[in-house]
Enzyme design. Structure first.
Site, short mmCIF file in Angstrom:
data_model
loop_
_atom_site.label_atom_id
_atom_site.label_comp_id
_atom_site.label_asym_id
_atom_site.label_seq_id
_atom_site.Cartn_x
_atom_site.Cartn_y
_atom_site.Cartn_z
CG MET A 19 -30.12 25.28 1.54
SD MET A 19 -28.91 26.15 0.50
CE MET A 19 -27.43 25.98 1.50
CB CYS A 102 -40.04 23.02 2.96
SG CYS A 102 -39.59 22.10 1.46
CE LYS A 141 -34.98 29.39 5.97
NZ LYS A 141 -35.79 29.10 4.78
CG ASP A 206 -33.76 37.57 -3.35
OD1 ASP A 206 -33.72 36.36 -3.67
OD2 ASP A 206 -34.68 38.33 -3.68
#
Length: 330
Positions: A19, A102, A141, A206
């Site tokens: 992050m 991203c 990712k 989530d």
């Protein structure tokens, strides 16, 4: 166990998401202390590394106490990404990760991050360049696709596996969704159950409670879960999930003493890595989360944010611990 080549992780590992402006070494230290099994650096601009930009170079810092650790790269130029894979390998991580997920405009509109989901041939070429330029495992990712009409992550998974990636993490949203709406893990489940897929598949999006971690583990069958926003100011999420998966029981939330101790550890690592001026300034964004729900939290947070000297901040933290304020809500 889950293996990324020779890197052995425990059954159903918990990964800390990369992050920007969050998952630096001080933050990674507190997450590691609470059970994160694999962590990643903040994403690093390949163009910044080539220009020898100080901020990008600083992000290459990895420490033995955080292993296993991956360096995550993003960029829009194939040759540059290949070169930066070699530079990153020299920094000594355990793997190299490529960011194809991203969604922010500054990244995607420059042809990097999630933008590559609109150009799978270039994504394949770029991934191949990274694989060729490192002896380390390469992972990726990404997201489900650019938008609802182009959810192409199943094709992405097969093609990137075929050219040598050794694990894939999928965030259950499209680029257009950003972080809005509910993450959809159904395509992640289909990838995991694809008989052609041999590499570990990790789900992201989530997971913010032990109950949800167990539900997603059982419902979607992924090899592990990557946790991002739920860990900010609450690194205990990792230990709570592990305890719940092992016993079916929920741990008590962290005590005031534990909150102060973890905040102090984060602060001291921040000063150690960034120096007192920057360390004090950048730590300010974390206090609200560490003491969320605490009686008088606003007052304590204001004092911590206003303080400019490390020793004053440590004194305030001691005051909080001594006061033993009660939790009034989360």
């Amino acid at each position: 166990m889950v293996h990324i080549r020779d890197l052995a992780l425990p059954d159903f590992p918990l990964l800390l998401a990369p992050m920007e402006d969050v998952s630096d070494p001080p933050f990674r230290a507190v997450c590691k202390a609470n059970g994160a099994d694999l962590m990643y650096t903040e994403f690093i601009s390949s163009e910044g590394l080539i220009r020898d930009a100080a901020k990008s170079r600083k992000k290459l810092d990895v420490f033995d106490y955080e292993r296993p650790i991956g360096i995550q790269l993003f960029g829009s130029d194939v040759a540059t990404m290949g070169e930066c894979a070699a530079i990153s390998t020299a920094a000594g991580p355990d793997l190299i990760d490529i960011n194809y997920g991203c969604p922010v405009k500054q990244v995607a509109c420059r042809g990097a991050g999630a933008a590559l989901l609109r150009d799978i041939p270039k994504m394949v070429e770029m991934t191949s360049a990274v694989v060729r330029n490192t002896h380390l495992p390469v992972t990726v990712k990404t997201r489900l696709g650019w938008d609802d009409d182009t959810k192409n992550v199943e094709e992405v998974a097969e093609r990137l596996q075929d050219i040598g990636i050794e694990a894939l993490t999928v965030h259950g949203r499209t680029r257009v969704q950003l972080y809005k709406g509910e993450a959809d893990w159904t395509l992640i489940h289909r990838i995991k159950n694809n008989p052609r897929i041999r590499i570990p598949i990790f789900g992201n999006g989530d997971v913010d409670s032990p109950e949800k971690a167990l539900l997603y583990k059982e419902r979607y069958g992924v090899d592990g879960i990557m946790i991002g926003r739920a860990s900010i100011g609450y690194p205990w999420i990792f230990r709570e999930i592990k305890h719940y998966l092992a016993t079916g029981e929920k741990l008590a939330p962290p005590t005031i003493e534990e909150r102060v101790a973890m905040c102090r550890m984060h602060f001291e690592k921040s000063i150690e890595w960034k120096g007192p001026r920057v360390g004090v300034f950048e730590m300010r964004r974390h206090y609200a989360q560490y003491f969320r729900g605490l009686e008088g939290a606003k007052q304590w947070r204001t004092r911590l944010v206003d303080a400019e000297q490390p020793e004053i901040i440590l004194e305030i933290l001691e005051e909080i611990a001594a006061a033993e304020p009660v939790m009034v809500g989360m």
